[in-house]
Design an enzyme around this catalytic site. Structure first.
Site, short mmCIF file in Angstrom:
data_model
loop_
_atom_site.label_atom_id
_atom_site.label_comp_id
_atom_site.label_asym_id
_atom_site.label_seq_id
_atom_site.Cartn_x
_atom_site.Cartn_y
_atom_site.Cartn_z
N ARG A 1 10.08 31.69 42.04
CA ARG A 1 11.09 32.72 41.40
C ARG A 1 12.06 32.36 40.20
NH1 ARG A 1 14.68 35.18 46.47
NH2 ARG A 1 16.35 33.84 46.18
N ILE B 1 9.66 40.01 41.95
CA ILE B 1 8.59 39.26 41.90
C ILE B 1 7.46 39.73 42.81
CG2 ILE B 1 9.72 37.00 41.38
CD1 ILE B 1 9.25 36.29 44.26
N ASP B 2 7.59 40.73 43.73
CA ASP B 2 6.78 41.16 44.62
C ASP B 2 6.03 42.03 44.29
OD1 ASP B 2 7.50 39.45 46.65
OD2 ASP B 2 9.01 41.20 47.31
N MET C 1 5.22 33.54 48.33
CA MET C 1 6.29 34.83 48.79
C MET C 1 5.42 36.37 48.98
SD MET C 1 9.97 33.94 46.89
CE MET C 1 11.06 32.95 47.99
N ARG D 1 6.64 39.90 51.40
CA ARG D 1 7.04 40.50 52.70
C ARG D 1 5.96 41.38 53.05
NH1 ARG D 1 11.37 40.10 55.87
NH2 ARG D 1 12.76 39.11 54.30
N TYR E 1 11.47 28.79 46.91
CA TYR E 1 12.27 29.43 45.86
C TYR E 1 11.71 29.04 44.46
CZ TYR E 1 14.96 31.35 49.44
OH TYR E 1 15.26 31.96 50.58
N LEU E 2 10.93 27.72 44.42
CA LEU E 2 10.44 27.56 43.07
C LEU E 2 9.66 28.67 42.38
CD1 LEU E 2 11.38 24.64 44.19
CD2 LEU E 2 8.88 24.05 43.88
N GLU F 1 3.65 34.91 53.06
CA GLU F 1 4.44 34.68 54.22
C GLU F 1 4.48 35.85 54.92
OE1 GLU F 1 8.28 34.05 52.02
OE2 GLU F 1 8.51 36.10 51.46
#
Lengths: 402, 402
Positions: free
Chosen positions: B300, B139-140, B182, B184, B297-298, B239
């Protein structure tokens, strides 16, 4: 009685929902059909917009625009948290007279119903004919009399789909997952998380409602039991869970934080409760992978998640408001009656039967142990969420090791 | 070269996505068509399931079941955070030999690609014919070489729809709203929040990416400027935002919390970052209504939100993996090439070009001031989210005050 000729005034109050604009558009389009209605005014930011005379003329909105607004979540007329007292309601009434408003519709919860009740009383005492209708909405599903509230089904659907996904995620990467769900006094929305379950081991495995006292030791022991059985645990927690002292658990975390006009401490818009519970599990149960998500505002205004059933009913309570006021010349709060499995009809209930007090989940919706719902709840709530998306686990035999 | 006859082994690693099962099912169904394939095994919980010989026989799954699994979010074969070292990869290779595995497909991110690379090397050195294909997902959107990653479009859609709803909610009840997204090291997912905007005053008004240094004073000043202009402010924050010391802001809040095999501190599953930023605004800017939601978590694995485009591409990278391995007898990582606006093609890139390192957002995607995206980003990302749900504001003239 002669026909009551004049203007319509409509507004939206309190927290938005995914379908509150269906009610708005239902009332506006239906009102525009009546020859006794001259203009349909919308007040911006609820009752505050009324006392500030902040109106837009919805008679001049295109049908196309209104139909698109109907499918848009959150309050298109904008909202307010103001809770009008007697003086405030008197001002509302005066403004209604000044603009020859003869039909006043307010879409909101129990506090909105109370404002409508007072304005109605003011008009009656002044011998000014003003039909006052409260149109119900709340994601909490906590209004009295009505079988359920428009707005609940869509929020319930959001919560169920969120837990369905979180459950699949938690199966893939096991641990403890806590989802914090809106609901200050009523656990209906948290209860809807059970519609995420399909297979025997699916979560949420534990639910905590404001209707039952939250005990930290019992909670930890519950989580440990499930974790030992499945190697993972999904928990649905109402933001309004309350300790033995009768205080919401979250107030212990908030310090001297903002209170609204109703004296309520802010519960949403912070991850503190989930983080507190997660930390408890991490420390006391020594479980490494513990996650919490606070669903927050996504629950009530996510663009793209709506229950078809909820949407249709929200539209109809708006239309019915116009019918009751303009055809039948009566005041009250529009309510839903369940007539079959699943069909509904609408009726008008006196404003005082809905105003102020709210309703909790009945005892027969909660299991004796207090951490799950009964079939009574499932029969009650399942039709409200609409057709849920389906999902499936892989079904294939194990391969022998070599 | 003669045909390579044997079994297929497939697994899923790392964080789940909404479409990772499309890739699984694409590879499985396509593999089952080839006469040189005897069995198609699925390892449970990624590489861990391989070394533990925890396989299921997907040759015996029904097509109906597989098609439904394809539309189910999260890793149907379950996942792992294990990052295999040389010894671990040697075990994987040995197990492959023992089960006559000739085709190894691993669906995952850059670490998964690295595991595939090492296993491939082991097989080559042992002169054992083993085709190794990495199937991209994250997803990143941070994998190298490929134009974009399957999984990103659906998560981006979730984020954009969440901000669209939060924006409407925030218009109705104004204040400051912070959504934590999300990501990193890469801000692609946070950047997708701009697709929530439609009207001139729509948020998110400010975006903060891991690619730019986060400075608290500047952040507060940015929020204050927007709040003064619109009376409200929506903020999208990755995040992974990092301070001047090069450390993620969130690590200051986490203490000695869990680290994964990659040495990374847990960023998701806590509302701490949002709460910290909200408290800053409340205290330093003296703004009363400040809310933060951490989408968690929603993003992904929400059941019911998926990009059609993403879904189709995820399916095709899975199918292509089978084609490259079984038809063309080559190793590598499947990558997407953008061929038109909007059309794609697939190619195979050497495993070492994808393994280990990740990619950040390029400079031309971020505005000079650092708090918004450019049109370059919009042109790049918009097709990936699929057709977005539309919403509309009320269009009606103001009424004169009396």
């Amino acid at each position: 009685m002669g026909k009551l000729v004049g203007n319509v005034l409509i507004a939206q109050g309190g927290g938005p929902t995914a379908v509150i604009n269906q009610s708005l558009v239902g009332a506006v389009l239906e009102s525009r059909k009546f020859p006794e209605v001259d203009r349909v005014y919308g007040a911006l930011h609820g009752v505050r917009g009324i006392v500030e005379e902040n109106f837009i003329d919805l008679t001049q909105a295109t049908t196309h625009n209104l139909e698109r607004v109907a499918r848009t979540p959150s309050s298109a007329l904008l909202s307010t948290r103001d809770k009008p007292d007697a003086a405030y309601c008197e001002k509302i009434f005066k403004i209604c007279m000044k603009h020859n408003v003869r039909y006043f519709f307010y879409i909101g919860g129990n506090d909105s119903a109370d404002a409508v009740r007072i304005v109605n009383k003011n008009a009656h005492e002044a011998n000014y004919e003003l039909r006052c209708i409260h149109i119900p909405k709340t994601i909490d599903n906590d209004l009295r009399v009505t079988d359920h509230c428009p707005g609940y089904g869509s929020a319930a659907r959001f919560v169920a789909c969120a837990f369905a996904g979180a459950n699949l995620d938690n199966r893939a990467l096991p641990g403890v997952y806590i989802g914090i769900v809106m609901g200050r006094h009523a656990g209906f929305l948290t209860a809807a998380s059970v519609f995420a379950r399909k297979y025997e081991d699916d979560g949420p495995h534990l639910l905590y409602f404001p209707e039952r006292t939250f005990r930290r030791e019992q909670f930890l022991s519950d989580v440990e039991t499930v974790y030992k059985k499945y190697g993972r645990c999904l928990v649905a927690v109402s933001e309004g869970i309350t300790g033995e002292d009768g205080q919401p658990i979250i107030t212990q975390l908030m310090g001297n934080r903002e209170r609204d006009d109703h004296g309520n401490v802010q519960l949403s818009g912070t991850g503190a409760l989930g983080d507190l519970l997660a930390e408890s599990i991490r420390t006391d149960l020594n479980i490494k992978r513990v996650r919490s998500d606070t669903f927050g505002y996504l629950q009530r205004s996510y663009v793209g998640i709506v229950s078809e059933v909820d949407q249709a009913e929200a539209r109809e309570v708006g239309e019915k408001a116009a019918h009751f006021a303009i055809w039948h010349n009566v005041d009250g709060s529009v309510a839903i009656k369940r007539t079959g499995d699943y069909s509904v009809d609408y009726f008008l209930t006196p404003l005082e039967t809905v105003a102020r007090e709210t309703k909790h989940m009945p005892d027969n919706f909660i299991t004796p142990f207090g951490t799950d719902v009964t079939d009574d709840f499932k029969v009650y709530a399942r039709p409200l969420l609409g057709q849920m998306p389906d999902y499936e686990q892989l079904m294939a035999p194990l391969v022998a090791k070599k």
